[in-house]
Write a protein that holds these residues in place. Structure first.
Motif, PDB file in Angstrom:
ATOM      1  N   ASP A  41       0.826  -1.214   0.000  1.00  0.00           N
ATOM      2  CA  ASP A  41       0.000   0.000   0.000  1.00  0.00           C
ATOM      3  C   ASP A  41       0.856   1.259   0.000  1.00  0.00           C
ATOM      4  O   ASP A  41       0.531   2.247  -0.647  1.00  0.00           O
ATOM      5  CB  ASP A  41      -0.931   0.025   1.218  1.00  0.00           C
ATOM      6  N   ASN A  44       1.808   2.177  -3.366  1.00  0.00           N
ATOM      7  CA  ASN A  44       0.655   2.248  -4.274  1.00  0.00           C
ATOM      8  C   ASN A  44       0.621   1.105  -5.272  1.00  0.00           C
ATOM      9  O   ASN A  44       0.313   1.296  -6.452  1.00  0.00           O
ATOM     10  CB  ASN A  44       0.618   3.589  -5.012  1.00  0.00           C
ATOM     11  N   GLY A  46      -0.734  -1.594  -7.405  1.00  0.00           N
ATOM     12  CA  GLY A  46      -2.068  -1.772  -7.934  1.00  0.00           C
ATOM     13  C   GLY A  46      -2.309  -3.135  -8.548  1.00  0.00           C
ATOM     14  O   GLY A  46      -3.428  -3.475  -8.891  1.00  0.00           O
TER      15      GLY A  46
END
Length: 84
Positions: A41, A44, A46
């Motif tokens: 996280d 980031n 994805g």
């Protein structure tokens, strides 16, 4: 390089360790476990796989979402590390 296994997406931590141990040994690359997903996280992430190259200070200097051929990985990382 360091491999990060996001355990929150694995069927079980033991299965992940069993599958990844031979890969880590062959590549001479440590594989760490992100038990909560917080490390992913923080960058980031994805999708998996997610490649990220950081500077010594932690700044992201290159990233890629998804699989790519080894030659492309080598080229792109080399370009990111080259002095500008």
């Amino acid at each position: 390089p360091v491999g990060v296994d996001v355990l929150t997406v694995e069927p079980s931590p033991a299965q992940a360790r069993r599958r990844l141990a031979p890969l880590a040994a062959a590549l001479h690359t440590p594989i760490i476990e992100d038990k909560s997903g917080r490390l992913a996280d923080g960058y980031n992430v994805g999708d998996l796989p997610w490649f990220v190259l950081t500077s010594a200070s932690g700044k992201v200097i290159w990233k890629h979402d998804g699989w790519l051929p080894a030659a492309v990985l080598k080229r792109d990382v080399g370009a990111a590390l080259a002095p500008h």
